[in-house]
Design a protein around this motif. Structure first.
Motif, PDB file in Angstrom:
ATOM      1  N   PRO A 115      73.896  86.331  75.792  1.00 36.68           N
ATOM      2  CA  PRO A 115      75.088  85.463  75.746  1.00 36.68           C
ATOM      3  C   PRO A 115      76.373  86.248  75.471  1.00 36.68           C
ATOM      4  CG  PRO A 115      73.294  84.511  74.450  1.00 36.68           C
ATOM      5  CD  PRO A 115      72.862  85.890  74.831  1.00 36.68           C
ATOM      6  N   ALA A 116      76.300  87.280  74.652  1.00 39.15           N
ATOM      7  CA  ALA A 116      77.501  88.059  74.344  1.00 39.15           C
ATOM      8  C   ALA A 116      77.996  88.794  75.583  1.00 39.15           C
ATOM      9  CB  ALA A 116      77.210  89.050  73.220  1.00 39.15           C
ATOM     10  N   GLY A 146      88.011  87.484  74.317  1.00 39.13           N
ATOM     11  CA  GLY A 146      86.734  86.771  74.394  1.00 39.13           C
ATOM     12  C   GLY A 146      86.332  86.184  73.058  1.00 39.13           C
ATOM     13  N   VAL A 147      86.556  86.930  71.968  1.00 40.38           N
ATOM     14  CA  VAL A 147      86.246  86.414  70.633  1.00 40.38           C
ATOM     15  C   VAL A 147      87.135  85.207  70.323  1.00 40.38           C
ATOM     16  CG1 VAL A 147      86.287  86.932  68.163  1.00 40.38           C
ATOM     17  CG2 VAL A 147      85.431  88.634  69.789  1.00 40.38           C
ATOM     18  N   GLY A 148      88.422  85.307  70.699  1.00 43.65           N
ATOM     19  CA  GLY A 148      89.329  84.188  70.479  1.00 43.65           C
ATOM     20  C   GLY A 148      88.880  82.932  71.215  1.00 43.65           C
ATOM     21  N   ARG A 149      88.389  83.093  72.445  1.00 43.28           N
ATOM     22  CA  ARG A 149      87.895  81.949  73.209  1.00 43.28           C
ATOM     23  C   ARG A 149      86.699  81.302  72.514  1.00 43.28           C
ATOM     24  NH1 ARG A 149      85.485  82.706  77.494  1.00 43.28           N
ATOM     25  NH2 ARG A 149      86.090  80.890  78.701  1.00 43.28           N
ATOM     26  N   ILE A 166      88.097  79.465  68.991  1.00 41.96           N
ATOM     27  CA  ILE A 166      89.074  78.376  69.081  1.00 41.96           C
ATOM     28  C   ILE A 166      88.493  77.266  69.952  1.00 41.96           C
ATOM     29  CG2 ILE A 166      91.387  77.760  69.903  1.00 41.96           C
ATOM     30  CD1 ILE A 166      92.249  80.651  69.300  1.00 41.96           C
ATOM     31  N   PRO A 167      88.536  76.000  69.541  1.00 39.58           N
ATOM     32  CA  PRO A 167      89.221  75.496  68.332  1.00 39.58           C
ATOM     33  C   PRO A 167      88.317  75.431  67.096  1.00 39.58           C
ATOM     34  CG  PRO A 167      88.560  73.659  69.688  1.00 39.58           C
ATOM     35  CD  PRO A 167      88.105  74.906  70.414  1.00 39.58           C
ATOM     36  N   PHE A 168      86.978  75.453  67.266  1.00 40.34           N
ATOM     37  CA  PHE A 168      86.087  75.258  66.129  1.00 40.34           C
ATOM     38  C   PHE A 168      85.054  76.382  66.061  1.00 40.34           C
ATOM     39  CE2 PHE A 168      87.241  70.932  67.628  1.00 40.34           C
ATOM     40  CZ  PHE A 168      88.039  70.563  66.544  1.00 40.34           C
ATOM     41  N   ARG A 184      78.793  80.916  67.173  1.00 42.88           N
ATOM     42  CA  ARG A 184      79.902  81.522  67.902  1.00 42.88           C
ATOM     43  C   ARG A 184      80.412  82.781  67.191  1.00 42.88           C
ATOM     44  NH1 ARG A 184      83.833  77.311  70.945  1.00 42.88           N
ATOM     45  NH2 ARG A 184      82.237  76.181  72.104  1.00 42.88           N
ATOM     46  N   LEU A 185      80.426  82.765  65.873  1.00 45.64           N
ATOM     47  CA  LEU A 185      80.822  83.960  65.127  1.00 45.64           C
ATOM     48  C   LEU A 185      79.860  85.109  65.426  1.00 45.64           C
ATOM     49  CD1 LEU A 185      81.788  82.397  61.661  1.00 45.64           C
ATOM     50  CD2 LEU A 185      83.307  83.713  63.153  1.00 45.64           C
ATOM     51  N   TRP A 186      78.571  84.796  65.490  1.00 42.52           N
ATOM     52  CA  TRP A 186      77.571  85.820  65.773  1.00 42.52           C
ATOM     53  C   TRP A 186      77.751  86.382  67.192  1.00 42.52           C
ATOM     54  CZ3 TRP A 186      74.630  89.386  64.150  1.00 42.52           C
ATOM     55  CH2 TRP A 186      73.551  89.858  64.916  1.00 42.52           C
ATOM     56  N   ILE A 187      77.998  85.490  68.153  1.00 40.48           N
ATOM     57  CA  ILE A 187      78.205  85.952  69.532  1.00 40.48           C
ATOM     58  C   ILE A 187      79.473  86.791  69.618  1.00 40.48           C
ATOM     59  CG2 ILE A 187      78.704  85.217  71.899  1.00 40.48           C
ATOM     60  CD1 ILE A 187      76.937  82.779  71.433  1.00 40.48           C
TER      61      ILE A 187
END
Length: 509
Positions: free
Chosen positions: A405-406, A453-456, A459-461, A466-469
């Motif tokens: 996924p990453a 990509g990390v910002g996408r 945001i928004p939640f 998602r933090l791990w990815i």
């Protein structure tokens, strides 16, 4: 009597002195004659430089050195027009190098097509990425063509010079004496063995070179293969643009090679072998679905004709063994993934650099001093060559599909980043085009994509998943680009002025 004996002794002394001096002159003359003979081929013609291979690098080098007054002997395995599906796209940066060499007319009268940028497709969306050509003359653009026609024009241009001798033959070995390369041994097309001697031998006999093992550490990687087809009588959705489709399972390229033909390439042939017994079936059932609908009819027609061509994707970082009397260039020396079409730009840039290094030299006879001087060539070429090499390797890994996924998020982030426009598209495309091949710009944009990509993801939640990815995305980005940079050489790539070889002066005669 004593006086007479003294006179006789003096006369004998003078005779002996002048006799030995004459003998010394004779010996020196003989040595010079022998040295001159070592710079001649079996034909008796004197040569300054032997070039092995008359591809893009070899032909361009022969022409520019011939123009500078050097006596050049080019030995090419096959002087017939090449028939290959690589080396068909010359980036604008490469075209500017062609102009600097005086070879821009080699893209005339071969039905070459102007290329002004790329169109990028993914998931039903598309974006157009134009080359930043605003500050250049109107004739500056990329060029796409049949590789063989382009190479043949360059050979004709080089052979038109009276001091360039173009010969068909297969070089079987380098002639070495006391650690110095003195020339080559080769077979003519009739099978006759010949030798040729020159103070400098430049080996640029292509990706399958059989001579480079003596001059470098050839770590050739073949990450994948690609397959190509020629589509006839169809139009690209964006005229005069290369088209990149981020399809499953690997990227697809389209670009014009003449006014009536479009080249299609899939850059990961191994997926065919894993999924289907027949590559043709795979093309029709899987690949065809992902390509622009304007091209599907021509694609199906070309597939059914079955004229598929395959080539390995080779990569090899430059790792030379400095050798007196010899130098490596072109694909024999350094290769990168063909996704970005940067190979010819690197080759032509190297030709200009070598030409400029040779211009102050009146003699090439001091092989050891010349070898030390050429260490600057390996350093000075690094910023341009390594930037293009790194971009090609990194984009290939980013654009190829993955179950991770990453990695898939990185692929999507790259597409969306380029769609932002402005500096976010013009920056990367100027690097890819060879107009601004700066290593620091490449690294900044590469990690800007990762951060975007990390910002996408957050945001928004933000969520724990998602933090791990996001963390994996940054880690994967580092894992993609840093090994490539390490292989290219960090100091030479980013801080060439810190390398002593950067300051090598021409050897004193």
């Amino acid at each position: 009597m004593v006086a007479l004996g003294a006179v006789i002794a003096i006369l004998l002394g003078f005779a002996l002195f002048y006799g030995l001096k004459g003998k010394k002159k004779s010996i020196d003359s003989s040595m010079k004659s022998s040295e001159n003979r070592t710079c001649k081929s079996d034909s008796g013609k004197s040569t300054d430089i032997i070039i092995v291979g008359a591809g893009v690098a070899g032909s361009a080098l022969a022409y520019t050195l011939g123009k500078d007054g050097r006596r050049v002997h080019v030995i090419e395995r096959d002087l017939r027009q090449p028939d290959r599906i690589v080396g068909e796209l010359l980036q604008p940066g490469g075209y500017l190098k062609l102009v600097e060499l005086g070879l821009e007319d080699c893209v005339s009268d071969i039905d070459a097509q102007n290329v002004y940028g790329y169109a990028l497709y993914k998931g039903g969306k598309s974006t157009k990425l134009s080359y930043p050509l605003g500050s250049f003359n109107s004739n500056v653009a990329g060029r796409s063509f049949h590789h063989g026609r382009f190479v043949q024009r360059m050979r004709e241009k080089a052979a038109s010079l009276p001091n360039v001798r173009m010969e068909q033959g297969t070089v079987t070995s380098l002639l070495e004496r006391n650690g110095t390369i003195k020339g080559v041994e080769y077979k003519t097309k009739t099978g006759e063995k010949h030798t040729a001697y020159a103070p400098l031998t430049v080996v640029c006999d292509g990706c399958c070179s059989n001579l480079r093992r003596n001059l470098c550490n050839p770590k050739v990687g073949i990450p994948s293969c690609f397959v190509g087809l020629a589509l006839e009588n169809c139009k690209l959705p964006f005229a005069n643009h290369g088209h990149v489709v981020l399809a499953e399972p690997s990227p697809i390229l389209f670009y014009p090679i003449s006014s009536t033909e479009i080249r299609w390439q899939n850059l990961h042939l191994s997926c065919f072998e894993n999924c289907y017994r027949s590559p043709g079936t795979f093309l029709l059932q899987v690949i065809c679905v992902g390509i622009p609908h304007e091209l599907q009819t021509a694609f199906i027609s070309a597939t059914e004709k079955g004229n598929m061509r395959t080539m390995p994707n080779r990569s090899m970082p430059a790792a030379p063994y400095p050798t007196p009397g010899a130098l490596l260039m072109g694909d024999a020396f350094n290769m990168r993934h063909p996704l970005t079409g940067g190979g010819m730009t690197v080759a032509l840039s190297d030709v200009i650099l070598l030409r400029d290094l040779l211009r102050p030299l009146h003699s090439l006879d001091n092989a050891y001093s010349l070898c030390k001087y050429f260490e600057s060539f390996y350093t000075l070429r690094k910023p341009v060559a390594s930037t293009i090499n790194t971009l090609a390797g990194a984009l290939h890994k980013v654009f190829s599909t993955s179950s991770d996924p990453a990695r898939e998020e990185m692929r999507q982030a790259c597409f969306e980043y380029l769609r932002l426009g402005g500096v976010f598209s013009s920056g990367p495309i100027s690097i890819l085009s060879g107009l601004n091949p700066r290593p620091l710009s490449l690294v900044l944009h590469f990690f800007a994509v990762a951060v975007y990509g990390v910002g996408r993801l957050l945001i928004p939640f933000p969520s724990p998943k998602r933090l791990w990815i996001g963390a994996r995305l940054i880690s994967d980005a580092s894992g993609i680009i840093f090994p490539i940079i390490k292989a290219e050489g960090i100091t030479q790539m980013f801080f060439p002025v810190a390398v002593p070889a950067y300051y090598r002066a021409p050897p004193v005669k």
